[in-house]
Write a protein that holds these residues in place. Structure first.
Motif, PDB file in Angstrom:
ATOM      1  N   HIS A   1      31.389 -24.445 -83.420  1.00 42.86           N
ATOM      2  CA  HIS A   1      31.880 -23.001 -83.601  1.00 42.86           C
ATOM      3  C   HIS A   1      31.923 -22.591 -84.983  1.00 42.86           C
ATOM      4  O   HIS A   1      31.493 -21.260 -85.145  1.00 42.86           O
ATOM      5  N   ALA A   2      31.722 -23.103 -86.100  1.00 41.37           N
ATOM      6  CA  ALA A   2      31.920 -22.787 -87.532  1.00 41.37           C
ATOM      7  C   ALA A   2      30.462 -22.212 -87.733  1.00 41.37           C
ATOM      8  O   ALA A   2      30.124 -21.230 -88.505  1.00 41.37           O
ATOM      9  N   VAL A   3      29.380 -23.020 -87.238  1.00 42.86           N
ATOM     10  CA  VAL A   3      28.018 -22.451 -87.251  1.00 42.86           C
ATOM     11  C   VAL A   3      27.761 -21.449 -86.399  1.00 42.86           C
ATOM     12  O   VAL A   3      27.072 -20.418 -87.191  1.00 42.86           O
TER      13      VAL A   3
ATOM     14  N   ARG B   1      40.308 -41.607 -80.138  1.00 39.11           N
ATOM     15  CA  ARG B   1      39.259 -41.274 -81.052  1.00 39.11           C
ATOM     16  C   ARG B   1      37.865 -40.449 -80.576  1.00 39.11           C
ATOM     17  O   ARG B   1      37.453 -39.835 -81.267  1.00 39.11           O
ATOM     18  N   ARG B   2      37.563 -40.925 -79.176  1.00 38.24           N
ATOM     19  CA  ARG B   2      36.579 -40.033 -78.661  1.00 38.24           C
ATOM     20  C   ARG B   2      36.756 -38.643 -78.704  1.00 38.24           C
ATOM     21  O   ARG B   2      35.975 -37.556 -78.799  1.00 38.24           O
ATOM     22  N   LEU B   3      38.183 -38.331 -78.218  1.00 35.48           N
ATOM     23  CA  LEU B   3      38.570 -36.846 -78.198  1.00 35.48           C
ATOM     24  C   LEU B   3      38.608 -36.162 -79.729  1.00 35.48           C
ATOM     25  O   LEU B   3      38.128 -35.109 -79.780  1.00 35.48           O
ATOM     26  N   ASP B   4      39.162 -36.966 -80.511  1.00 34.51           N
ATOM     27  CA  ASP B   4      39.004 -36.560 -82.005  1.00 34.51           C
ATOM     28  C   ASP B   4      37.517 -36.150 -82.361  1.00 34.51           C
ATOM     29  O   ASP B   4      37.351 -35.060 -83.006  1.00 34.51           O
ATOM     30  N   GLU B   5      36.600 -37.159 -82.346  1.00 29.15           N
ATOM     31  CA  GLU B   5      35.261 -36.866 -82.607  1.00 29.15           C
ATOM     32  C   GLU B   5      34.606 -35.706 -81.945  1.00 29.15           C
ATOM     33  O   GLU B   5      33.886 -34.933 -82.410  1.00 29.15           O
ATOM     34  N   ALA B   6      34.958 -35.492 -80.441  1.00 32.60           N
ATOM     35  CA  ALA B   6      34.401 -34.540 -79.744  1.00 32.60           C
ATOM     36  C   ALA B   6      35.114 -33.450 -80.246  1.00 32.60           C
ATOM     37  O   ALA B   6      34.281 -32.134 -80.249  1.00 32.60           O
ATOM     38  N   GLU B   7      36.393 -33.075 -80.703  1.00 30.16           N
ATOM     39  CA  GLU B   7      36.987 -31.855 -81.042  1.00 30.16           C
ATOM     40  C   GLU B   7      36.362 -31.463 -82.342  1.00 30.16           C
ATOM     41  O   GLU B   7      35.970 -30.377 -82.747  1.00 30.16           O
ATOM     42  N   LYS B   8      36.244 -32.482 -83.272  1.00 31.10           N
ATOM     43  CA  LYS B   8      35.452 -32.412 -84.462  1.00 31.10           C
ATOM     44  C   LYS B   8      34.048 -31.574 -84.051  1.00 31.10           C
ATOM     45  O   LYS B   8      33.572 -30.611 -84.912  1.00 31.10           O
TER      46      LYS B   8
END
Length: 402
Positions: A386-388, A373-380
């Motif tokens: 990156h989008a900004v 879960r922590r990895l997913d949140e960090a990836e998001k």
């Protein structure tokens, strides 16, 4: 020594005597192993100062055997079916039997020590006599004529170097004998021929008839010629000189034979002394009766007497059974309360271990889910940043193009 857990045994004190006795059996086999090894080392090295080395080795051997028997006993603790017991204890019993035979042999040799030593002495006497016979066969003494027979075959390493061998005198005697015999044959032939010629002259002079004779008596020309031919043959053949030479050779051979007889006697005595010295040297080298000789003598004794063989096998079997006894007692023992407690505790520990493993696995899985879960949140978050950045870059580029 019985390989039990004292804390667990305290829960069933009524069985302590059983396992104390089992530990005593283990100690007994270790003590017998000590006696066996000490006896074997004494047979190999002899008594005396070597005991200072033999005793520590025997103690070490005793400790190894005791520890091995303890392992045999302790590996049989717990509740098992007869099939399980057989599978566990059978190979251990085989090893214990082999070990028992090894331990029993020196003790058996000690018990039958007097008979074994007597047999070793008899065997040594037979071997020494055979060795002496081989030396005499390979080093023959001169015969009555002073001739040394040829060395027979299969005498490698058995011939003795003797300086007093009358070899040169024997060669001289043989040479003179051949010379005398050849000359004696010639003298005999010449004498025969001379007698024939003299007989022919006598018959011619006497007027005796016959082939080649005139038959007229008197000193005629034929009579004188035959006498002259006989005298000339006697001179030409050197009959007188050869006869004297044969007589001289006979005298020389007589003297040489007498000398050779004395030399042969001296040689035979020296040869006998050397053979006796070699036999004595062999006896001196035998000395202490070793373990291998005792084992061979024990085998001979088994073959000599059936009763003695049975006695030896019974004693050997007795000590083998003693050494196998710890494992055998454990194998034949009925199920005890200690075995049930031991099995129950093992089962509890096995289940506890499985439980701990399961809990650890679940904990690991939970920790893994949190990490995911922590990895997913960090990836998001990384994707949002990156989008900004991409949007900012596009806006800046569009402003420049205007």
């Amino acid at each position: 020594m019985a390989g039990v857990d004292e804390a667990l045994l305290d829960e069933v004190p009524e069985e302590r005597n059983r396992y104390t006795g089992l530990g005593g059996v283990v100690i007994g086999t270790a003590a017998i192993a000590f006696v066996s090894m000490l006896a074997a080392l004494t047979m190999v090295f002899g008594a005396g100062w070597t005991l200072l080395i033999a005793i520590p080795i025997a103690l070490l051997w005793s400790a190894l055997v005791g520890n091995f028997d303890r392992w045999l006993v302790s590996s049989g603790h717990g509740v098992m079916t007869w099939r399980q017991k057989a599978m566990v204890m059978f190979p251990r019993l085989i090893i214990a039997i082999l070990l028992g035979v090894i331990i029993a042999e020196p003790v058996v040799l000690s018990i039958f020590g007097s008979a074994v030593e007597e047999q070793v002495k008899q065997t040594r006497q037979i071997q020494n006599a055979a060795y002496e016979d081989s030396l005499r066969r390979c080093n023959p003494s001169p015969d009555a004529a002073g001739t040394i027979p040829a060395t027979p075959k299969n005498c490698e390493g058995m011939t003795l170097a003797t300086a007093g061998a009358p070899t040169e005198r024997m060669a001289e005697r043989d040479s003179l004998t051949r010379q005398r015999d050849e000359l004696a044959r010639k003298v005999a032939q010449d004498n025969k021929e001379l007698k024939r010629r003299e007989e022919l002259a006598r018959r011619e002079c006497n007027g005796t008839g016959g082939a080649g004779l005139t038959g007229q008596a008197g000193e005629g020309p034929n009579c004188a010629r035959n006498r002259a031919e006989a005298d000339q043959f006697k001179t030409d053949s050197k009959l007188a000189e050869n006869t004297a030479t044969v007589a001289a050779l006979n005298a020389k051979l007589t003297t040489l034979t007498e000398q050779l007889g004395g030399a042969s006697t001296t040689y035979a005595k020296e040869l006998t002394q050397k053979i006796a010295a070699k036999v004595q040297e062999r006896k001196a080298q035998q000395g202490h009766i070793g373990l291998l000789e005792r084992l061979e003598a024990l085998g001979v004794l088994k073959g000599k007497s059936a009763m003695l063989a049975i006695s030896i096998w019974l004693v050997t079997l007795f000590f083998v059974v003693i050494d196998v006894l710890p494992a055998l007692v454990k194998f034949l023992s009925a199920r005890t309360t200690y075995d049930e407690l031991f099995t129950r505790r093992l089962e509890m520990r096995r289940r506890a271990h499985e439980k701990r493993t399961e809990v650890a696995l679940r904990r690991s899985l939970l920790e893994g889910d949190d990490e995911l879960r922590r990895l997913d949140e960090a990836e998001k978050e990384e994707r949002a940043r990156h989008a900004v950045q991409v949007n900012a870059t596009r806006t800046d580029l569009a402003a420049r193009l205007r």
